[in-house]
Design a protein around this motif. Sequence first.
Motif, mmCIF file in Angstrom:
data_model
loop_
_atom_site.group_PDB
_atom_site.id
_atom_site.type_symbol
_atom_site.label_atom_id
_atom_site.label_comp_id
_atom_site.label_asym_id
_atom_site.label_seq_id
_atom_site.Cartn_x
_atom_site.Cartn_y
_atom_site.Cartn_z
ATOM 1 N N HIS A 12 1.021 0.176 31.568
ATOM 2 C CA HIS A 12 1.328 1.507 31.020
ATOM 3 C C HIS A 12 2.241 2.325 31.915
ATOM 4 O O HIS A 12 2.189 3.559 31.906
ATOM 5 N N ARG A 13 3.080 1.657 32.684
ATOM 6 C CA ARG A 13 4.068 2.369 33.497
ATOM 7 C C ARG A 13 5.333 2.646 32.682
ATOM 8 O O ARG A 13 6.100 3.543 33.016
ATOM 9 N N ILE A 14 5.571 1.826 31.669
ATOM 10 C CA ILE A 14 6.644 2.089 30.715
ATOM 11 C C ILE A 14 6.042 1.973 29.319
ATOM 12 O O ILE A 14 5.012 1.322 29.110
ATOM 13 N N GLU A 15 6.687 2.631 28.355
ATOM 14 C CA GLU A 15 6.154 2.608 26.990
ATOM 15 C C GLU A 15 6.621 1.380 26.214
ATOM 16 O O GLU A 15 5.871 0.806 25.422
ATOM 17 N N HIS A 16 7.858 0.959 26.452
ATOM 18 C CA HIS A 16 8.422 -0.170 25.709
ATOM 19 C C HIS A 16 9.281 -1.022 26.633
ATOM 20 O O HIS A 16 9.963 -0.503 27.511
ATOM 21 N N SER A 17 9.268 -2.332 26.380
ATOM 22 C CA SER A 17 10.244 -3.200 27.018
ATOM 23 C C SER A 17 11.540 -3.133 26.214
ATOM 24 O O SER A 17 11.572 -2.626 25.095
ATOM 25 N N LEU A 18 12.618 -3.630 26.793
ATOM 26 C CA LEU A 18 13.920 -3.522 26.143
ATOM 27 C C LEU A 18 14.049 -4.442 24.933
ATOM 28 O O LEU A 18 14.640 -4.076 23.926
ATOM 29 N N PHE A 19 13.535 -5.645 25.067
ATOM 30 C CA PHE A 19 13.688 -6.634 24.014
ATOM 31 C C PHE A 19 12.347 -7.270 23.691
ATOM 32 O O PHE A 19 11.488 -7.417 24.566
ATOM 33 N N THR A 20 12.178 -7.662 22.445
ATOM 34 C CA THR A 20 11.001 -8.434 22.071
ATOM 35 C C THR A 20 11.123 -9.822 22.699
ATOM 36 O O THR A 20 12.203 -10.233 23.154
ATOM 37 N N LEU A 21 10.032 -10.563 22.699
ATOM 38 C CA LEU A 21 10.064 -11.909 23.272
ATOM 39 C C LEU A 21 11.054 -12.793 22.514
ATOM 40 O O LEU A 21 11.794 -13.591 23.106
ATOM 41 N N LYS A 22 11.088 -12.641 21.211
ATOM 42 C CA LYS A 22 12.026 -13.412 20.379
ATOM 43 C C LYS A 22 13.472 -13.091 20.743
ATOM 44 O O LYS A 22 14.320 -13.981 20.843
ATOM 45 N N GLU A 23 13.758 -11.814 20.966
ATOM 46 C CA GLU A 23 15.114 -11.411 21.340
ATOM 47 C C GLU A 23 15.482 -11.914 22.732
ATOM 48 O O GLU A 23 16.627 -12.306 22.980
ATOM 49 N N ARG A 24 14.525 -11.926 23.637
ATOM 50 C CA ARG A 24 14.791 -12.437 24.979
ATOM 51 C C ARG A 24 15.123 -13.924 24.934
ATOM 52 O O ARG A 24 15.988 -14.406 25.678
ATOM 53 N N ARG A 44 19.420 -18.066 25.435
ATOM 54 C CA ARG A 44 20.286 -19.146 24.962
ATOM 55 C C ARG A 44 21.747 -18.712 24.909
ATOM 56 O O ARG A 44 22.648 -19.495 25.230
ATOM 57 N N VAL A 45 21.982 -17.470 24.506
ATOM 58 C CA VAL A 45 23.352 -16.948 24.448
ATOM 59 C C VAL A 45 23.985 -16.993 25.838
ATOM 60 O O VAL A 45 25.169 -17.307 25.991
ATOM 61 N N LYS A 58 33.460 -9.154 20.920
ATOM 62 C CA LYS A 58 33.691 -10.138 19.852
ATOM 63 C C LYS A 58 33.177 -11.508 20.262
ATOM 64 O O LYS A 58 32.573 -12.227 19.451
ATOM 65 N N LYS A 59 33.419 -11.876 21.506
ATOM 66 C CA LYS A 59 32.925 -13.168 22.004
ATOM 67 C C LYS A 59 31.402 -13.198 21.988
ATOM 68 O O LYS A 59 30.793 -14.225 21.649
ATOM 69 N N PHE A 60 30.779 -12.078 22.361
ATOM 70 C CA PHE A 60 29.320 -11.999 22.327
ATOM 71 C C PHE A 60 28.823 -12.149 20.891
ATOM 72 O O PHE A 60 27.866 -12.884 20.628
ATOM 73 N N PHE A 61 29.462 -11.466 19.951
ATOM 74 C CA PHE A 61 29.079 -11.576 18.539
ATOM 75 C C PHE A 61 29.135 -13.028 18.071
ATOM 76 O O PHE A 61 28.215 -13.523 17.403
ATOM 77 N N TYR A 78 22.183 -18.308 16.940
ATOM 78 C CA TYR A 78 21.164 -17.917 15.960
ATOM 79 C C TYR A 78 21.062 -18.927 14.825
ATOM 80 O O TYR A 78 19.959 -19.301 14.410
ATOM 81 N N TYR A 79 22.182 -19.382 14.336
ATOM 82 C CA TYR A 79 22.132 -20.293 13.197
ATOM 83 C C TYR A 79 21.990 -21.757 13.602
ATOM 84 O O TYR A 79 21.778 -22.618 12.757
ATOM 85 N N LEU A 80 22.089 -22.026 14.900
ATOM 86 C CA LEU A 80 21.831 -23.384 15.370
ATOM 87 C C LEU A 80 20.348 -23.709 15.275
ATOM 88 O O LEU A 80 19.949 -24.814 14.927
ATOM 89 N N SER A 81 19.511 -22.718 15.579
ATOM 90 C CA SER A 81 18.057 -22.894 15.493
ATOM 91 C C SER A 81 17.405 -21.534 15.384
ATOM 92 O O SER A 81 17.727 -20.628 16.140
ATOM 93 N N LYS A 82 16.479 -21.384 14.461
ATOM 94 C CA LYS A 82 15.808 -20.101 14.289
ATOM 95 C C LYS A 82 14.433 -20.066 14.955
ATOM 96 O O LYS A 82 13.695 -19.115 14.790
ATOM 97 N N ASN A 83 14.101 -21.103 15.699
ATOM 98 C CA ASN A 83 12.814 -21.102 16.397
ATOM 99 C C ASN A 83 12.992 -20.422 17.741
ATOM 100 O O ASN A 83 13.341 -21.053 18.731
#
Length: 317
Positions: free
Chosen positions: A45-57, A62-63, A293-296, A303-308
Amino acid sequence: MLITIGAFDGFHKGHEELFRICRENADGNEWAVVTFWPHPSEYMHRIEHSLFTLKERELLRRVLNIPNMYVLCFDDALMNLSPVDFWHLLRAKIHVSGLVMGSDFHFGRCRSGSAEFLSHLAKSEGLRKIVIADLYDKAKYSSSKVREKIIAGDVEGAREILGCNFFMMSRIIHGNERGRTMSFPTANLALDDGRIIPGYGVYAVGVLVNHEWHCGALSIGNNPTFHDVHETRAEVHILDFAGDIYGGEVIVCFLRKVRDMITFSGKDELMRQIANDTDECRKIFGEVRDDDKKFFERVKEVYYLSKNFIPEIIKLV
């Protein structure tokens, strides 16, 4: 396996040197990030939210071409381990051949273990590839700085620290469908995962949907003009797109805040402002810098290579 350990709440520019050292010292690219879920500061409880969800991390991992990520379950049992017990339990789960650490790295109960302590411990057990690096200016590069900027709506400032656009992966859910009656249909993003949300306002975004990036105008707030929404909502008007995406998932990359949330006199004034907002968002999307653009394109490819994107969470204790 060469490893680097940390909370890694997103992988910001300050972490780049750690990853460079890992790449240069790993045998056959066998290296990994060892991190925690939930984020230790969020759990305590030192911060309210992390920056990214586990799925996003996992997507971001991979990116960025980080070959492996081990996620440790952070709970009371792990939090109260001594530095020595943590290290021995970690080595029982992962074959560790070397370590890369920042000079300010601390671990174990009450952060009582230091980088120097772990270095001596690892060397006493036969590890020879150990690097302690003086890294980055934490006043400039830190996850807390990114969180501050996102909450303030400064997504451009957050991007400069992260090294990439702040983004959200989200399910599309049903809303009031009021936008359809104003010729600006919107997709409502699910905000039920306890994630950090940028401050109220309208944002120019890129939206990845059905294998393509589209310009979007994203509104975050509680629809003050109509007085019938009391919770925070995020709804995006996707330009030049038509299709039923309810129940699906999109990725939204934030480009720039267009304006603050405003209460309008009525529907007609709101419609005129939305038209202006979409024009501004289209202009911003058309001026996306080359590295974004390169990041996109890399996000789309991964993302479309694998959704797991749900990594295994390892319990040490």
